[in-house]
Design an enzyme around this catalytic site. Sequence first.
Site, PDB file in Angstrom:
ATOM      1  N   ARG A  13      -2.728  -7.809  -9.697  1.00 41.01           N
ATOM      2  CA  ARG A  13      -3.830  -7.420  -9.117  1.00 41.01           C
ATOM      3  C   ARG A  13      -4.109  -5.977  -9.212  1.00 41.01           C
ATOM      4  NH1 ARG A  13      -5.847  -5.014  -5.466  1.00 41.01           N
ATOM      5  NH2 ARG A  13      -3.855  -5.227  -4.302  1.00 41.01           N
ATOM      6  N   ASP A  14      -3.522  -5.457  -8.663  1.00 39.84           N
ATOM      7  CA  ASP A  14      -4.191  -4.013  -8.223  1.00 39.84           C
ATOM      8  C   ASP A  14      -4.077  -3.256  -9.200  1.00 39.84           C
ATOM      9  OD1 ASP A  14      -4.619  -2.094  -6.606  1.00 39.84           O
ATOM     10  OD2 ASP A  14      -3.247  -2.043  -4.611  1.00 39.84           O
ATOM     11  N   HIS A 209       1.199  -1.990   2.775  1.00 35.34           N
ATOM     12  CA  HIS A 209       1.231  -1.554   0.937  1.00 35.34           C
ATOM     13  C   HIS A 209       0.760  -0.012   0.932  1.00 35.34           C
ATOM     14  CE1 HIS A 209      -1.694  -2.965  -2.240  1.00 35.34           C
ATOM     15  NE2 HIS A 209      -1.544  -1.907  -2.356  1.00 35.34           N
ATOM     16  N   HIS A 211       0.254   3.591  -1.181  1.00 37.95           N
ATOM     17  CA  HIS A 211       0.086   3.591  -2.616  1.00 37.95           C
ATOM     18  C   HIS A 211       1.364   5.434  -2.784  1.00 37.95           C
ATOM     19  CE1 HIS A 211      -3.385   1.644  -4.798  1.00 37.95           C
ATOM     20  NE2 HIS A 211      -2.928   0.608  -3.868  1.00 37.95           N
ATOM     21  N   CYS A 242      -5.930   5.364  -8.489  1.00 38.99           N
ATOM     22  CA  CYS A 242      -7.472   4.971  -7.852  1.00 38.99           C
ATOM     23  C   CYS A 242      -8.698   5.492  -8.383  1.00 38.99           C
ATOM     24  CB  CYS A 242      -6.775   5.846  -6.394  1.00 38.99           C
ATOM     25  SG  CYS A 242      -8.381   6.975  -5.532  1.00 38.99           S
ATOM     26  N   ASN A 251       0.085   2.398  -7.121  1.00 36.34           N
ATOM     27  CA  ASN A 251       0.963   2.110  -6.149  1.00 36.34           C
ATOM     28  C   ASN A 251       2.848   2.314  -5.931  1.00 36.34           C
ATOM     29  OD1 ASN A 251      -1.263  -0.367  -6.442  1.00 36.34           O
ATOM     30  ND2 ASN A 251      -0.206  -0.570  -4.557  1.00 36.34           N
TER      31      ASN A 251
HETATM   32 ZN    ZN Z   1      -3.818  -1.127  -3.216  1.00 32.20          ZN
END
Ligand code: ZN
Length: 313
Positions: A13-14, A209, A211, A242, A251
């Site tokens: 997802r990310d 979570h 990064h 990002c 991440n």
């Molecule tokens: Zn994230």
Amino acid sequence: MRQKITLREVGLRDGLQIHPTFMQTRDKLAWIVAEAGAGIFEIEVTSYVPPKLIPQFADAAPVTEGALCIPGLTVTALIPNLRGAQRGIELGVHKLNFVMSVSHTHNMKNVRRPPAESVADFREIVALIRSQPVNARPVICGGLSTALGCSYEGRIAVSQVVKYAVQLAEAGAQELVVADTVGYADPNQVRAVFKAMLAEVGSLPVAAHFHDTRGTGLANVCAALDCGITMFDASLAGLGGCPFAPGASGNVVMEDLCFMLDSMGYDTGVDLQKLVAVRTLVAQALPDIAMQGALARAGLPQGYVPAAVRQPA
Ligand code: ZN
């Protein structure tokens, strides 16, 4: 007894959401199968957003359905709103990760409403879930993005994070996740935010979570561990850039995180060699994606003994 840590893969997802090339559904499923086989038992497999907004998630339904066939895997998905929650319930996903930004500006840009309205949306989502038969209710998680920094507003006040954490908890969140969406956080800040938050909502499971955009990812994990956090998001090969820092790392790297935790004696349940091997599969499927990872570059230390087989000193 070693402390158990729950690791949650968010790369699908990310990691994929800002990647321009569509990853084939069968490749996504092969990734999920392989990583579950390495011992990662919770995977955020997609996001229930309109495909015209993020074409990468046009296959949200088959990916969810495929992942749900893997025994023992907790299948989760991100939702931005009520419509996403409806899709998730229809598909039978195990957990819905609702996300809102603590930063007012970021939330306005992202979902075009102030954070208070996102909390109101969250209440509607909880009501929808509670209207389902008991065995058809996904777990609902409240996510606070930009909680440790925002590319528009900079530092975010600890009191703001606590305020929205409490509001999501009161609205019915069964779990919370605090995200350093743009990788601004440092370990001291992490301690301050998590301690303040846990003092108010400590009865709920809280995940972190991070990064690694500026190299503080693993240090922040240690700071969160010190606060008692035992659930962490990470992504294979550190996928997940990002949008505000093109080319920056994403991440926290799952393999590096697993190695660090295993070295420290925590019980991750992960087979490090199997996990590193999953990278090959992803690299072949998406040759144009940038992969990070110190463990993959350097290999395991000479004579490394996994925590699971190490004799107590
Ligand atoms: Zn994230």
